[in-house]
Design a protein around this motif. Structure first.
Motif, mmCIF file in Angstrom:
data_model
loop_
_atom_site.group_PDB
_atom_site.id
_atom_site.type_symbol
_atom_site.label_atom_id
_atom_site.label_comp_id
_atom_site.label_asym_id
_atom_site.label_seq_id
_atom_site.Cartn_x
_atom_site.Cartn_y
_atom_site.Cartn_z
ATOM 1 N N ALA A 79 0.833 -1.211 0.000
ATOM 2 C CA ALA A 79 0.000 0.000 0.000
ATOM 3 C C ALA A 79 0.870 1.264 0.000
ATOM 4 O O ALA A 79 0.542 2.263 -0.642
ATOM 5 N N LEU A 80 2.000 1.203 0.716
ATOM 6 C CA LEU A 80 2.937 2.344 0.733
ATOM 7 C C LEU A 80 3.557 2.541 -0.646
ATOM 8 O O LEU A 80 3.668 3.673 -1.132
ATOM 9 N N GLU A 81 3.963 1.444 -1.279
ATOM 10 C CA GLU A 81 4.573 1.547 -2.624
ATOM 11 C C GLU A 81 3.590 2.135 -3.626
ATOM 12 O O GLU A 81 3.941 2.974 -4.455
ATOM 13 N N LYS A 82 2.320 1.709 -3.507
ATOM 14 C CA LYS A 82 1.287 2.209 -4.423
ATOM 15 C C LYS A 82 1.077 3.718 -4.232
ATOM 16 O O LYS A 82 1.010 4.483 -5.190
ATOM 17 N N ALA A 83 0.986 4.149 -2.965
ATOM 18 C CA ALA A 83 0.729 5.569 -2.675
ATOM 19 C C ALA A 83 1.923 6.456 -3.029
ATOM 20 O O ALA A 83 1.768 7.548 -3.566
ATOM 21 N N LEU A 84 3.130 5.972 -2.718
ATOM 22 C CA LEU A 84 4.333 6.797 -2.896
ATOM 23 C C LEU A 84 4.931 6.699 -4.302
ATOM 24 O O LEU A 84 5.677 7.575 -4.725
ATOM 25 N N GLY A 85 4.613 5.602 -4.978
ATOM 26 C CA GLY A 85 5.145 5.417 -6.333
ATOM 27 C C GLY A 85 6.635 5.142 -6.370
ATOM 28 O O GLY A 85 7.299 5.403 -7.367
ATOM 29 N N VAL A 86 7.195 4.637 -5.258
ATOM 30 C CA VAL A 86 8.619 4.270 -5.215
ATOM 31 C C VAL A 86 8.763 2.925 -4.500
ATOM 32 O O VAL A 86 7.825 2.446 -3.857
ATOM 33 N N LYS A 87 9.976 2.353 -4.586
ATOM 34 C CA LYS A 87 10.229 1.081 -3.900
ATOM 35 C C LYS A 87 10.311 1.337 -2.391
ATOM 36 O O LYS A 87 10.922 2.304 -1.946
ATOM 37 N N VAL A 88 9.643 0.479 -1.618
ATOM 38 C CA VAL A 88 9.692 0.578 -0.156
ATOM 39 C C VAL A 88 10.304 -0.698 0.412
ATOM 40 O O VAL A 88 9.764 -1.789 0.235
ATOM 41 N N ALA A 89 11.452 -0.532 1.067
ATOM 42 C CA ALA A 89 12.109 -1.686 1.704
ATOM 43 C C ALA A 89 11.571 -1.830 3.129
ATOM 44 O O ALA A 89 10.961 -0.902 3.670
ATOM 45 N N PHE A 90 11.823 -2.982 3.753
ATOM 46 C CA PHE A 90 11.311 -3.222 5.111
ATOM 47 C C PHE A 90 12.416 -3.797 6.000
ATOM 48 O O PHE A 90 13.187 -4.646 5.571
ATOM 49 N N ALA A 91 12.506 -3.280 7.234
ATOM 50 C CA ALA A 91 13.472 -3.822 8.202
ATOM 51 C C ALA A 91 12.702 -4.472 9.347
ATOM 52 O O ALA A 91 11.727 -3.903 9.832
ATOM 53 N N PRO A 92 13.134 -5.665 9.797
ATOM 54 C CA PRO A 92 12.395 -6.405 10.821
ATOM 55 C C PRO A 92 12.521 -5.847 12.244
ATOM 56 O O PRO A 92 12.011 -6.435 13.184
ATOM 57 N N ASP A 93 13.178 -4.696 12.408
ATOM 58 C CA ASP A 93 13.250 -4.045 13.714
ATOM 59 C C ASP A 93 13.429 -2.545 13.479
ATOM 60 O O ASP A 93 13.783 -2.129 12.364
ATOM 61 N N CYS A 94 13.166 -1.735 14.512
ATOM 62 C CA CYS A 94 13.336 -0.282 14.338
ATOM 63 C C CYS A 94 14.638 0.206 14.979
ATOM 64 O O CYS A 94 14.931 1.404 14.967
ATOM 65 N N ILE A 95 15.417 -0.700 15.555
ATOM 66 C CA ILE A 95 16.745 -0.368 16.100
ATOM 67 C C ILE A 95 17.707 -1.528 15.845
ATOM 68 O O ILE A 95 17.295 -2.589 15.380
#
Length: 396
Positions: A79-95
């Protein structure tokens, strides 16, 4: 306003940590309403245009400091990629290492989404160590989550003390709209406060009577004020134990020169259901076996006159039991009037809170309001005159 905007920040080549609110409804791993995701597009697009690398910090649900797989942010990537029109990577933690590795691998023009900040116990405690671990990932911090600004969390407050900070476009629009409505408003200012209970909006009413010129009270709350004036409201929803408090508010308003408007006539029915038989009676003539479910036509005409004499309007809560017809008539008519005056450039109108947004959408008036805040708790606390930690943190 002492906070910075994106326009004042040099973002070229920098990793920008962006606190967003993308707490969207998800069913079977698919986002069913992407409104909150669409709202962050201007901020992310501007950061990319300035050569920054956006890394998103967000919470999802209430995992209470534990890793809850069904509250992972990973399903939001498409959904983020669709809205932003760019590639969105994901990290399994925030630190830590997984996040650092993902940040290092981020190419220009791409966005990185970090895992749910609330998987860490320190997040809701505004823990400085957790904030430092998040801050270590980037060079600039941008807060675009006004809806989470009333909470002092690591990703909304503590982190802003560590990195150069700015408000995102959504936060900026919200703060400007609120400043125009209560900070330094064009007068006269009118507030509409509705809803079921006076007890949940005591701080709000107490703050507003000293800041606005007119206060229109609707919904079940109005019944409590009628009771406070010795009026019998039959079987209506009312907080009889709050009568003294209501009288105090009326006295405080009088002393502050704030005119309080209660319905002069009301719509009553014997049962609360769609299309129930109903009649309009004066506010002090509710039959003993009936209940007040909406403001009457005369009350609506008076509200319209108040709106016409105003320059600024702040709205929180419906005027009646708007969920079912015909008890949505007063809310719909008043909302239509506010929308018409706003369209004509005669009124600045700001509304917020869950029920309020639903009621204004139902009335078809939301699009014409100057500003609709999607932030429930933060909008209310701002109306109550409280300092919002997430906003205050940007002021350093």
């Amino acid at each position: 306003m002492a906070w910075k905007t994106l326009d004042e920040m040099d973002l070229a080549g920098k990793v920008v940590l962006v606190r967003v609110d993308i707490n969207v409804p998800v069913e079977n791993g698919v986002v069913t309403d992407a409104t909150r995701i669409e709202k962050i597009v201007p901020t992310i697009s501007d950061i990319l245009a300035k050569g920054g690398k956006p890394v998103l910090l967000a919470h999802f649900g209430r995992p209470k400091g534990k890793v809850v797989p069904e509250m992972s942010l990973k399903p939001l990537v498409p959904a983020l990629e669709k809205a932003l029109g760019v590639k969105v990577a994901f990290a399994p933690d925030c630190i830590g290492a997984p996040a650092k590795k993902a940040v290092a691998a981020l190419a220009e023009g791409e966005v990185l989404l970090l895992e749910n900040t609330r998987f860490h116990e320190g997040e809701e405690k505004n823990d400085a160590e957790l904030a430092a671990a998040m801050a270590a990932l980037g060079e600039v911090y941008v807060n675009d989550a006004f809806s989470a600004a009333h909470r002092a969390h690591s990703s909304t407050a503590a982190i802003a003390q560590i990195l150069p900070s700015a408000a995102g476009r959504l936060m900026e629009a919200e703060l400007k709209a609120l400043e125009a409505a209560l900070g330094n408003p064009a007068r006269p200012v009118t507030a509409v406060v509705g809803g079921a209970k006076v007890s949940t909006k005591l701080d709000l009413l107490g703050n507003l009577v000293s800041k606005v010129d007119h206060l229109v009270i609707g919904g079940g709350m109005a019944n409590t004020f009628l009771v406070a004036q010795g009026i019998d409201v039959g079987k209506s929803l009312a907080e009889h134990d709050m009568a003294d408090t209501a009288r105090e508010i009326l006295a405080k308003a009088k002393a502050a020169g704030c005119a309080i408007h209660l319905p002069v006539d009301v719509v009553v029915a014997r049962e609360f259901k769609a299309g129930a038989e109903n009649e309009v009676v004066p506010a002090d003539a509710c039959p003993a076996d009936a209940m007040i479910l909406d403001a009457g036509p005369e009350a609506v005409a008076q509200i319209a006159k108040v709106f016409e004499a105003s320059k600024t309007l702040i709205w929180n809560g419906p005027l009646g039991a708007f969920e079912i017809a015909p008890f949505d008539a007063a809310t719909n008519a008043a909302a239509a009037k506010a929308a018409e005056l706003t369209r004509a450039g005669a009124l600045i109108s700001v509304a917020g809170g869950g029920d309020t947004v639903a009621a204004l959408n139902k009335a078809g008036a939301a699009a014409d309001f100057s500003y609709i805040s999607t932030a429930g708790g933060a909008f209310l606390e701002w109306m109550e005159g409280k300092e919002l930690p997430g906003v205050a943190a940007l002021m350093h």
